[in-house]
Scaffold this motif. Sequence first.
Motif, PDB file in Angstrom:
ATOM      1  N   GLU A  70      11.662   3.259  -6.874  1.00 28.05           N
ATOM      2  CA  GLU A  70      11.674   3.412  -7.152  1.00 28.05           C
ATOM      3  C   GLU A  70      10.328   3.445  -7.115  1.00 28.05           C
ATOM      4  O   GLU A  70       9.257   3.846  -7.045  1.00 28.05           O
ATOM      5  CB  GLU A  70      11.637   2.198  -8.662  1.00 28.05           C
ATOM      6  CG  GLU A  70      13.366   1.673  -8.573  1.00 28.05           C
ATOM      7  CD  GLU A  70      13.204   0.425  -9.503  1.00 28.05           C
ATOM      8  OE1 GLU A  70      14.591   0.293  -9.523  1.00 28.05           O
ATOM      9  OE2 GLU A  70      12.310  -0.132  -9.496  1.00 28.05           O
ATOM     10  N   LYS A  71      10.145   5.124  -8.761  1.00 32.12           N
ATOM     11  CA  LYS A  71       9.026   5.391  -8.751  1.00 32.12           C
ATOM     12  C   LYS A  71       8.551   4.688  -9.838  1.00 32.12           C
ATOM     13  O   LYS A  71       8.817   3.990 -10.404  1.00 32.12           O
ATOM     14  CB  LYS A  71       8.613   6.731  -9.671  1.00 32.12           C
ATOM     15  CG  LYS A  71       9.449   8.300  -9.380  1.00 32.12           C
ATOM     16  CD  LYS A  71       9.544   9.498  -9.121  1.00 32.12           C
ATOM     17  CE  LYS A  71       9.475  10.128  -8.428  1.00 32.12           C
ATOM     18  NZ  LYS A  71      10.231  11.742  -8.805  1.00 32.12           N
ATOM     19  N   VAL A  72       6.755   4.848  -9.696  1.00 25.71           N
ATOM     20  CA  VAL A  72       5.942   3.599 -10.717  1.00 25.71           C
ATOM     21  C   VAL A  72       5.782   4.629 -12.018  1.00 25.71           C
ATOM     22  O   VAL A  72       5.022   5.942 -11.845  1.00 25.71           O
ATOM     23  CB  VAL A  72       4.538   3.672 -10.526  1.00 25.71           C
ATOM     24  CG1 VAL A  72       4.272   2.408 -10.765  1.00 25.71           C
ATOM     25  CG2 VAL A  72       4.555   2.693  -8.875  1.00 25.71           C
ATOM     26  N   GLY A  73       6.313   3.158 -13.041  1.00 21.24           N
ATOM     27  CA  GLY A  73       6.856   4.318 -14.409  1.00 21.24           C
ATOM     28  C   GLY A  73       4.870   4.199 -14.759  1.00 21.24           C
ATOM     29  O   GLY A  73       4.101   3.136 -14.162  1.00 21.24           O
ATOM     30  N   SER A  74       4.735   4.910 -16.168  1.00 21.44           N
ATOM     31  CA  SER A  74       3.042   4.353 -16.973  1.00 21.44           C
ATOM     32  C   SER A  74       2.632   2.959 -17.632  1.00 21.44           C
ATOM     33  O   SER A  74       1.872   2.307 -16.936  1.00 21.44           O
ATOM     34  CB  SER A  74       3.263   5.640 -17.728  1.00 21.44           C
ATOM     35  OG  SER A  74       4.204   5.409 -18.148  1.00 21.44           O
ATOM     36  N   SER A  75       3.919   2.847 -17.920  1.00 21.48           N
ATOM     37  CA  SER A  75       3.947   1.487 -18.296  1.00 21.48           C
ATOM     38  C   SER A  75       3.392   0.520 -17.384  1.00 21.48           C
ATOM     39  O   SER A  75       2.711  -0.583 -17.232  1.00 21.48           O
ATOM     40  CB  SER A  75       4.913   0.655 -18.719  1.00 21.48           C
ATOM     41  OG  SER A  75       5.355   1.447 -20.492  1.00 21.48           O
ATOM     42  N   GLU A  76       4.606  -0.115 -16.139  1.00 16.90           N
ATOM     43  CA  GLU A  76       3.631  -0.559 -15.024  1.00 16.90           C
ATOM     44  C   GLU A  76       2.989  -0.360 -14.728  1.00 16.90           C
ATOM     45  O   GLU A  76       1.741  -1.463 -13.816  1.00 16.90           O
ATOM     46  CB  GLU A  76       5.552  -0.189 -14.054  1.00 16.90           C
ATOM     47  CG  GLU A  76       6.229  -0.929 -14.360  1.00 16.90           C
ATOM     48  CD  GLU A  76       7.349   0.148 -15.188  1.00 16.90           C
ATOM     49  OE1 GLU A  76       6.744   1.215 -15.619  1.00 16.90           O
ATOM     50  OE2 GLU A  76       8.430   0.180 -15.023  1.00 16.90           O
ATOM     51  N   ALA A  77       2.141   0.862 -14.101  1.00 13.35           N
ATOM     52  CA  ALA A  77       0.654   0.824 -13.729  1.00 13.35           C
ATOM     53  C   ALA A  77       0.031   0.818 -14.108  1.00 13.35           C
ATOM     54  O   ALA A  77      -0.937  -0.060 -14.178  1.00 13.35           O
ATOM     55  CB  ALA A  77       0.961   3.042 -13.544  1.00 13.35           C
ATOM     56  N   ALA A  78      -0.189   0.545 -15.804  1.00 14.28           N
ATOM     57  CA  ALA A  78      -0.689   0.568 -16.322  1.00 14.28           C
ATOM     58  C   ALA A  78      -0.897  -1.261 -16.171  1.00 14.28           C
ATOM     59  O   ALA A  78      -1.889  -1.968 -16.561  1.00 14.28           O
ATOM     60  CB  ALA A  78      -0.953   0.836 -18.587  1.00 14.28           C
ATOM     61  N   LEU A  79      -0.154  -1.701 -16.672  1.00 12.62           N
ATOM     62  CA  LEU A  79       0.509  -3.597 -16.459  1.00 12.62           C
ATOM     63  C   LEU A  79      -0.830  -4.224 -14.767  1.00 12.62           C
ATOM     64  O   LEU A  79      -1.570  -4.755 -15.676  1.00 12.62           O
ATOM     65  CB  LEU A  79       1.475  -4.051 -16.186  1.00 12.62           C
ATOM     66  CG  LEU A  79       1.587  -5.450 -16.469  1.00 12.62           C
ATOM     67  CD1 LEU A  79       0.967  -6.420 -18.038  1.00 12.62           C
ATOM     68  CD2 LEU A  79       2.856  -5.985 -16.398  1.00 12.62           C
ATOM     69  N   LEU A  80      -0.218  -3.499 -14.072  1.00 13.27           N
ATOM     70  CA  LEU A  80      -0.535  -3.724 -12.501  1.00 13.27           C
ATOM     71  C   LEU A  80      -2.587  -3.637 -12.945  1.00 13.27           C
ATOM     72  O   LEU A  80      -3.085  -4.452 -12.227  1.00 13.27           O
ATOM     73  CB  LEU A  80       0.314  -3.005 -11.521  1.00 13.27           C
ATOM     74  CG  LEU A  80       1.637  -3.698 -11.205  1.00 13.27           C
ATOM     75  CD1 LEU A  80       2.366  -1.935 -10.244  1.00 13.27           C
ATOM     76  CD2 LEU A  80       1.536  -4.651 -11.242  1.00 13.27           C
ATOM     77  N   SER A  81      -2.709  -2.802 -13.005  1.00 13.51           N
ATOM     78  CA  SER A  81      -4.183  -2.376 -13.686  1.00 13.51           C
ATOM     79  C   SER A  81      -4.815  -2.998 -14.490  1.00 13.51           C
ATOM     80  O   SER A  81      -6.305  -3.947 -13.812  1.00 13.51           O
ATOM     81  CB  SER A  81      -4.126  -1.181 -14.343  1.00 13.51           C
ATOM     82  OG  SER A  81      -5.906  -0.897 -14.149  1.00 13.51           O
ATOM     83  N   LYS A  82      -4.597  -4.166 -15.554  1.00 14.44           N
ATOM     84  CA  LYS A  82      -5.178  -4.916 -16.236  1.00 14.44           C
ATOM     85  C   LYS A  82      -5.053  -5.944 -15.870  1.00 14.44           C
ATOM     86  O   LYS A  82      -5.842  -7.055 -15.873  1.00 14.44           O
ATOM     87  CB  LYS A  82      -4.377  -4.713 -17.662  1.00 14.44           C
ATOM     88  CG  LYS A  82      -4.352  -3.858 -18.426  1.00 14.44           C
ATOM     89  CD  LYS A  82      -3.735  -4.092 -19.822  1.00 14.44           C
ATOM     90  CE  LYS A  82      -3.479  -2.654 -20.966  1.00 14.44           C
ATOM     91  NZ  LYS A  82      -5.186  -2.804 -21.074  1.00 14.44           N
ATOM     92  N   LEU A  83      -4.280  -6.112 -14.450  1.00 11.03           N
ATOM     93  CA  LEU A  83      -3.694  -7.509 -14.182  1.00 11.03           C
ATOM     94  C   LEU A  83      -4.742  -7.481 -13.244  1.00 11.03           C
ATOM     95  O   LEU A  83      -4.910  -8.913 -12.129  1.00 11.03           O
ATOM     96  CB  LEU A  83      -2.368  -8.004 -13.625  1.00 11.03           C
ATOM     97  CG  LEU A  83      -1.679  -8.356 -14.718  1.00 11.03           C
ATOM     98  CD1 LEU A  83      -0.035  -8.454 -14.678  1.00 11.03           C
ATOM     99  CD2 LEU A  83      -2.092  -8.862 -16.090  1.00 11.03           C
ATOM    100  N   GLY A  84      -5.562  -6.518 -12.197  1.00  9.00           N
ATOM    101  CA  GLY A  84      -5.936  -6.246 -11.275  1.00  9.00           C
ATOM    102  C   GLY A  84      -5.203  -7.025 -10.298  1.00  9.00           C
ATOM    103  O   GLY A  84      -5.816  -6.395  -8.759  1.00  9.00           O
ATOM    104  N   ILE A  85      -4.193  -5.865 -10.071  1.00  8.07           N
ATOM    105  CA  ILE A  85      -3.157  -6.271  -9.032  1.00  8.07           C
ATOM    106  C   ILE A  85      -3.209  -4.842  -8.245  1.00  8.07           C
ATOM    107  O   ILE A  85      -2.333  -3.653  -8.667  1.00  8.07           O
ATOM    108  CB  ILE A  85      -0.980  -6.534  -9.392  1.00  8.07           C
ATOM    109  CG1 ILE A  85      -1.813  -8.283  -9.896  1.00  8.07           C
ATOM    110  CG2 ILE A  85      -0.277  -6.705  -8.431  1.00  8.07           C
ATOM    111  CD1 ILE A  85      -0.211  -8.470 -10.634  1.00  8.07           C
TER     112      ILE A  85
END
Length: 320
Positions: free
Chosen positions: A168-183
């Motif tokens: 699947e393609k990474v969406g903007s919400s998924e990318a933002a959440l993973l960035s906030k969690l440092g993953i």
Amino acid sequence: MGFKGTKAEKKINYDKKLSEMLEEYSKVLVCAADNVGSKQMQSIRKGLRPDSVVLMGKNTMMKRTIRMFGEKSGGSEWLNLIPYLIGNVGLIFTKGDLKEVREEVAKYKVGAPARVGLVAPIDVVVPPGNTGLDPSQTSFFQVLNIPTKINKGTVEIIAPVELIHKGEKVGSSEAALLSKLGIRPFSYGLVVQNVYDSGSVFDPAVLDLTEEDLIEKFASGVSMIAALSLGLNYPTLAAAPHMFANAFKNVVAIALETEYSFPEADKIKEYLKDPSKFAVAVAPVAATSEAPAAAAATIEEKKPEPEEESDEDMGFSLFD
């Protein structure tokens, strides 16, 4: 530093360099180089020296040079490599062991964040636990249907959630959440897709085969050929022992039902008339096989118990 010159001069230089490698080497790893940075590539080149060389370039130029080299040198075996030059690939020419080179390449993988639009190479799972985010950030979790609770003034994920599925393609919400969690869920590096060795091109999984695996596969193939030959009554080297054994059984069966006989059949006739002779003939074989086990048991029984050390042996004589 890279070669500086006009576009035509660069093509000539690249053609010369690739031709020299085709002349010098006989083993090549075809690797996918998606999302591999220049610093990462530099580390890979350095780690593979001096036995291996990494060469990148446009697929059209690589194919053109390989065709021209094959025509000039008569080395048509290199043409087998052309169909596998698809996508963003590079070539690793090596004189070392192919399996060791592949393992060395696999060491240079670098973690990477989930960027918007990237196709996920693996499933991404967000683990449960405290995120360290304040309650105002709960909107991200609500949009992605991630169960949370407020614990000591921070957002806590209750259960593991599969955020992104492989492919699947990474969406903007998924990318933002993973960035906030440092993953940083993804890791990128050169991925070996195909292996070329002296004209043969095969899957890299072949490099993992051991001698035991090859013997097992060879034995399985021989047994299949033997079974097919016996079923078709078509003689082959694999089926020959079974055919001779079956023929011997048939001849013995005829000898038992008729007056015709031969030395081997005579022995079987004697065993059938007097089964005790068969028992006598088999007894030495059974005794031979049982002897090592019996000897081992006897040695175990006769094994003396260790004697306690005397005071003198320990250096503490009571009479000094």
